[in-house]
Write a protein that holds these residues in place. Structure first.
Motif, PDB file in Angstrom:
ATOM      1  N   PHE A  72      48.532 133.539 104.910  1.00 50.29           N
ATOM      2  CA  PHE A  72      47.500 133.541 105.933  1.00 50.29           C
ATOM      3  C   PHE A  72      46.678 132.267 105.730  1.00 50.29           C
ATOM      4  CE2 PHE A  72      47.082 138.468 106.451  1.00 50.29           C
ATOM      5  CZ  PHE A  72      48.317 138.488 107.082  1.00 50.29           C
ATOM      6  N   ALA A  73      46.284 131.651 106.855  1.00 51.76           N
ATOM      7  CA  ALA A  73      45.517 130.402 106.772  1.00 51.76           C
ATOM      8  C   ALA A  73      44.130 130.584 107.384  1.00 51.76           C
ATOM      9  CB  ALA A  73      46.277 129.280 107.476  1.00 51.76           C
ATOM     10  N   HIS A  74      43.548 131.779 107.205  1.00 50.88           N
ATOM     11  CA  HIS A  74      42.211 132.019 107.764  1.00 50.88           C
ATOM     12  C   HIS A  74      41.136 131.307 106.932  1.00 50.88           C
ATOM     13  CE1 HIS A  74      42.905 135.059 104.656  1.00 50.88           C
ATOM     14  NE2 HIS A  74      41.594 135.155 104.518  1.00 50.88           N
ATOM     15  N   ARG A  75      39.983 131.148 107.536  1.00 52.03           N
ATOM     16  CA  ARG A  75      38.848 130.604 106.786  1.00 52.03           C
ATOM     17  C   ARG A  75      38.166 131.769 106.071  1.00 52.03           C
ATOM     18  NH1 ARG A  75      41.631 127.248 107.384  1.00 52.03           N
ATOM     19  NH2 ARG A  75      41.647 125.577 108.893  1.00 52.03           N
ATOM     20  N   ARG A  76      37.594 131.514 104.902  1.00 53.32           N
ATOM     21  CA  ARG A  76      36.904 132.594 104.176  1.00 53.32           C
ATOM     22  C   ARG A  76      35.761 133.143 105.029  1.00 53.32           C
ATOM     23  NH1 ARG A  76      38.569 130.273  99.424  1.00 53.32           N
ATOM     24  NH2 ARG A  76      39.796 131.802  98.257  1.00 53.32           N
ATOM     25  N   PRO A  77      35.567 134.467 105.059  1.00 59.73           N
ATOM     26  CA  PRO A  77      34.560 135.047 105.955  1.00 59.73           C
ATOM     27  C   PRO A  77      33.137 134.812 105.462  1.00 59.73           C
ATOM     28  CG  PRO A  77      35.525 136.737 104.558  1.00 59.73           C
ATOM     29  CD  PRO A  77      36.280 135.479 104.255  1.00 59.73           C
ATOM     30  N   VAL A  78      32.209 134.841 106.408  1.00 63.34           N
ATOM     31  CA  VAL A  78      30.785 134.789 106.056  1.00 63.34           C
ATOM     32  C   VAL A  78      30.284 136.233 106.125  1.00 63.34           C
ATOM     33  CG1 VAL A  78      28.527 133.860 106.695  1.00 63.34           C
ATOM     34  CG2 VAL A  78      30.615 132.522 107.143  1.00 63.34           C
ATOM     35  N   GLU A 112      43.708 136.757 100.547  1.00 58.65           N
ATOM     36  CA  GLU A 112      43.352 135.392 100.171  1.00 58.65           C
ATOM     37  C   GLU A 112      43.994 134.380 101.121  1.00 58.65           C
ATOM     38  OE1 GLU A 112      41.757 133.454  97.486  1.00 58.65           O
ATOM     39  OE2 GLU A 112      40.605 135.264  97.860  1.00 58.65           O
ATOM     40  N   PRO A 113      43.228 133.414 101.626  1.00 57.90           N
ATOM     41  CA  PRO A 113      43.894 132.348 102.382  1.00 57.90           C
ATOM     42  C   PRO A 113      44.662 131.426 101.438  1.00 57.90           C
ATOM     43  CG  PRO A 113      41.544 131.870 102.203  1.00 57.90           C
ATOM     44  CD  PRO A 113      41.772 133.200 101.530  1.00 57.90           C
ATOM     45  N   PHE A 114      45.585 130.650 101.988  1.00 57.52           N
ATOM     46  CA  PHE A 114      46.350 129.705 101.189  1.00 57.52           C
ATOM     47  C   PHE A 114      45.406 128.684 100.544  1.00 57.52           C
ATOM     48  CE2 PHE A 114      48.893 125.808 100.758  1.00 57.52           C
ATOM     49  CZ  PHE A 114      49.936 126.313  99.997  1.00 57.52           C
ATOM     50  N   GLY A 115      45.593 128.433  99.251  1.00 58.14           N
ATOM     51  CA  GLY A 115      44.715 127.493  98.534  1.00 58.14           C
ATOM     52  C   GLY A 115      45.479 126.785  97.419  1.00 58.14           C
ATOM     53  N   GLY A 135      46.919 129.884 112.100  1.00 59.23           N
ATOM     54  CA  GLY A 135      46.748 128.433 112.091  1.00 59.23           C
ATOM     55  C   GLY A 135      47.413 127.774 110.910  1.00 59.23           C
ATOM     56  N   LEU A 136      46.756 126.763 110.368  1.00 55.68           N
ATOM     57  CA  LEU A 136      47.310 126.009 109.233  1.00 55.68           C
ATOM     58  C   LEU A 136      46.203 125.795 108.202  1.00 55.68           C
ATOM     59  CD1 LEU A 136      49.259 123.223 111.196  1.00 55.68           C
ATOM     60  CD2 LEU A 136      50.295 125.037 109.813  1.00 55.68           C
ATOM     61  N   PRO A 137      46.570 125.578 106.930  1.00 57.42           N
ATOM     62  CA  PRO A 137      45.529 125.279 105.929  1.00 57.42           C
ATOM     63  C   PRO A 137      44.958 123.873 106.142  1.00 57.42           C
ATOM     64  CG  PRO A 137      47.714 125.228 104.941  1.00 57.42           C
ATOM     65  CD  PRO A 137      47.902 125.640 106.362  1.00 57.42           C
ATOM     66  N   GLU A 138      43.930 123.538 105.376  1.00 61.31           N
ATOM     67  CA  GLU A 138      43.317 122.206 105.448  1.00 61.31           C
ATOM     68  C   GLU A 138      44.389 121.128 105.277  1.00 61.31           C
ATOM     69  OE1 GLU A 138      40.293 121.850 106.181  1.00 61.31           O
ATOM     70  OE2 GLU A 138      39.681 123.935 105.943  1.00 61.31           O
ATOM     71  N   PRO A 139      44.199 119.940 105.924  1.00 59.76           N
ATOM     72  CA  PRO A 139      45.225 118.888 105.894  1.00 59.76           C
ATOM     73  C   PRO A 139      45.737 118.537 104.490  1.00 59.76           C
ATOM     74  CG  PRO A 139      43.511 118.309 107.457  1.00 59.76           C
ATOM     75  CD  PRO A 139      43.063 119.583 106.798  1.00 59.76           C
ATOM     76  N   ALA A 140      44.839 118.473 103.494  1.00 56.23           N
ATOM     77  CA  ALA A 140      45.299 118.070 102.146  1.00 56.23           C
ATOM     78  C   ALA A 140      46.262 119.108 101.572  1.00 56.23           C
ATOM     79  CB  ALA A 140      44.103 117.896 101.220  1.00 56.23           C
ATOM     80  N   ARG A 163      50.645 123.659 121.267  1.00 53.16           N
ATOM     81  CA  ARG A 163      50.441 122.195 121.357  1.00 53.16           C
ATOM     82  C   ARG A 163      49.677 121.695 120.139  1.00 53.16           C
ATOM     83  NH1 ARG A 163      49.311 122.479 127.326  1.00 53.16           N
ATOM     84  NH2 ARG A 163      51.275 121.844 128.292  1.00 53.16           N
ATOM     85  N   TRP A 164      48.667 122.451 119.722  1.00 56.13           N
ATOM     86  CA  TRP A 164      47.867 122.054 118.551  1.00 56.13           C
ATOM     87  C   TRP A 164      48.750 121.990 117.301  1.00 56.13           C
ATOM     88  CZ3 TRP A 164      46.531 123.964 113.760  1.00 56.13           C
ATOM     89  CH2 TRP A 164      45.438 123.366 113.136  1.00 56.13           C
ATOM     90  N   LEU A 165      49.586 123.017 117.141  1.00 55.40           N
ATOM     91  CA  LEU A 165      50.460 123.041 115.954  1.00 55.40           C
ATOM     92  C   LEU A 165      51.424 121.849 115.983  1.00 55.40           C
ATOM     93  CD1 LEU A 165      51.319 126.855 115.693  1.00 55.40           C
ATOM     94  CD2 LEU A 165      49.903 125.527 114.101  1.00 55.40           C
ATOM     95  N   GLU A 166      51.956 121.551 117.166  1.00 61.65           N
ATOM     96  CA  GLU A 166      52.879 120.418 117.271  1.00 61.65           C
ATOM     97  C   GLU A 166      52.169 119.123 116.874  1.00 61.65           C
ATOM     98  OE1 GLU A 166      54.339 119.221 121.183  1.00 61.65           O
ATOM     99  OE2 GLU A 166      56.331 119.040 120.289  1.00 61.65           O
ATOM    100  N   GLN A 167      50.916 118.982 117.315  1.00 61.02           N
ATOM    101  CA  GLN A 167      50.155 117.763 116.954  1.00 61.02           C
ATOM    102  C   GLN A 167      49.957 117.649 115.442  1.00 61.02           C
ATOM    103  OE1 GLN A 167      46.580 118.179 119.254  1.00 61.02           O
ATOM    104  NE2 GLN A 167      47.657 117.705 121.166  1.00 61.02           N
ATOM    105  N   GLN A 168      49.920 118.781 114.760  1.00 59.32           N
ATOM    106  CA  GLN A 168      49.747 118.744 113.288  1.00 59.32           C
ATOM    107  C   GLN A 168      51.082 118.486 112.584  1.00 59.32           C
ATOM    108  OE1 GLN A 168      46.442 118.943 112.737  1.00 59.32           O
ATOM    109  NE2 GLN A 168      46.417 119.472 114.937  1.00 59.32           N
ATOM    110  N   GLY A 169      52.155 118.384 113.367  1.00 59.25           N
ATOM    111  CA  GLY A 169      53.451 118.002 112.799  1.00 59.25           C
ATOM    112  C   GLY A 169      54.288 119.139 112.236  1.00 59.25           C
ATOM    113  N   VAL A 170      54.094 120.365 112.738  1.00 59.33           N
ATOM    114  CA  VAL A 170      54.925 121.470 112.212  1.00 59.33           C
ATOM    115  C   VAL A 170      56.388 121.265 112.621  1.00 59.33           C
ATOM    116  CG1 VAL A 170      53.055 123.186 112.208  1.00 59.33           C
ATOM    117  CG2 VAL A 170      54.547 122.983 114.213  1.00 59.33           C
ATOM    118  N   ASP A 171      57.295 121.874 111.877  1.00 64.08           N
ATOM    119  CA  ASP A 171      58.731 121.747 112.156  1.00 64.08           C
ATOM    120  C   ASP A 171      59.221 122.784 113.157  1.00 64.08           C
ATOM    121  OD1 ASP A 171      59.461 119.650 110.119  1.00 64.08           O
ATOM    122  OD2 ASP A 171      58.478 121.139 108.843  1.00 64.08           O
TER     123      ASP A 171
END
Ligand SMILES: Cc1cc2nc3c(=O)[nH]c(=O)nc-3n(C[C@H](O)[C@H](O)[C@H](O)COP(=O)(O)O)c2cc1C
Length: 351
Positions: A72-78, A112-115, A135-140, A163-171
């Motif tokens: 899962f690539a979610h952001r940690r909740p507030v 846990e999100p991917f880290g 979605g996707l994890p942070e670029p790094a 379209r967003w995922l394609e712009q990030q270069g997914v396969d």
């Protein structure tokens, strides 16, 4: 892209991905599917890095074929005190009924999100495919996955997300239609009215992007695979079809619900985790309504619900537990994961 080229990309013989299903399967399922010629998946959303390492070790011992590792690539909740209070007020009558004390407030979720820790484990195994949901994890971090040589795929539930995922270069892009069991993968908008069924979503995504598209949601047999490939999918990802396999790790109550008449009635609910996911309708969903505005953010909702789930399981009832399933659950059969894989693949004319 043809199914042959896509199979080459994945490294599998068959254009079928066994959907990662956190909490419902582990290495046994992935191994059986890989050895049957499709892409088996290990869901890691609920695994500690140590558990993930142990499962990946088992997969490497059980198969020489490529496999997929999913996060899962979610952001940690507030943490939101107001929502937590409202959520507790909604659940109070169930705590009274079962004679249970409410649990202490927790500000961290179970999923846990991917880290960095997960990336470190991946670097020891270098899987052929890594997939993400939400979605996707942070670029790094994503760059770190790519450097391991993994093909990256992720779920899209709208054309904008594809379209967003394609712009990030997914396969590859998994077009997840509304029929799908488990969590909706949406990440650009939380507006559920934007969500579409597989046969509306798939051709629109196929027309909008150049990367291969994988159809997910409601594909449980050869007919579904054939139809998805006819609509331009390069492969399918099926989850619900595998839930009744002996290799699945689901509860007796979940298995019973999947084989009963209730399996025809599923709904999107945010009650169990805080994010909309498709489950067979059970008591808490009927009584509170499947989608509720007071539910804490994903995945915090699960914390307060946990004692009710545990007690329900102990009593042998599924009143408070998610019964994740897609809209085609009632068509599924209790056969081995290899049989499910070959039955799905029969819908693909392999070029
Ligand atoms: C029990 C269950 C658990 C799931 N867990 C995950 C998960 O951990 N990661 C993920 O990417 N998708 C998960 N999904 C969604 C699947 O990837 C996929 O979108 C879905 O199963 C496809 O629809 P179908 O169930 O109709 O085949 C889950 C689905 C189910 C049924």
């Amino acid at each position: 892209m043809s199914t042959a080229a896509f199979r080459e990309l994945l490294g599998t013989q068959l254009p079928v991905i066994q959907a990662p299903m956190a909490g419902a399967q582990g290495s046994e399922m992935a191994i059986a599917v890989c050895n049957a010629g499709a892409l088996g998946s290990l869901p890691c959303a609920l695994l500690s890095p140590e558990a993930m390492r142990a499962e990946l070790k088992k997969i490497c011992e059980g198969t020489a074929q490529p496999y997929n590792v999913n996060f899962f690539a979610h952001r940690r909740p507030v943490f939101d005190e107001f929502r937590e209070t409202a959520w507790r007020a909604l659940l109070r009558r169930y705590f009274h009924e079962l004679g249970l004390a409410e649990p202490a407030v927790r500000r961290e979720g179970e999923r846990e999100p991917f880290g960095e820790a997960q990336l470190e484990v991946l670097s020891q195994f270098r899987p052929r495919v890594v997939s993400f949901h939400f979605g996707l994890p942070e670029p790094a971090l994503l760059e770190g996955v790519r450097k391991l040589g993994a093909r990256v795929i992720s779920s899209a539930t709208t054309v904008d997300e594809a379209r967003w995922l394609e712009q990030q270069g997914v396969d590859g892009i998994i077009a997840q239609g509304l029929e799908a069991g488990g969590h909706r993968g949406h990440f650009l908008s939380h507006d559920l009215t934007l969500q579409m069924g597989t046969f509306a979503l798939l051709p629109q995504i196929v027309s909008a992007v150049r990367v291969p598209v994988i159809a997910a949601g409601g594909v449980v047999d050869a007919r579904g695979v054939k139809a998805a490939l006819d609509l331009g999918a390069a492969a399918v990802q099926s989850g619900t079809a595998y839930l009744l396999c002996p290799e699945a790790r689901i509860s007796a109550q979940h298995r019973q619900a999947l084989t009963g008449p209730g399996a025809r009635h599923t709904a999107l609910t945010n009650l169990f985790t805080g994010r909309p996911a498709r489950s067979i309708v059970n008591r808490i969903m009927s009584e509170l309504g499947p989608l509720h505005a007071s539910v804490p953010e994903f995945p915090l909702a699960g914390n307060t619900l946990a004692p009710l789930r545990a007690e329900g399981s102990r009593l042998g009832v599924s009143d408070f537990s998610p019964l994740w399933a897609g809209q085609n659950a009632s068509v599924c059969q209790s056969v081995s994961a290899a049989e499910v894989t070959l039955a799905l693949a029969a819908g693909a004319i392999l070029d």
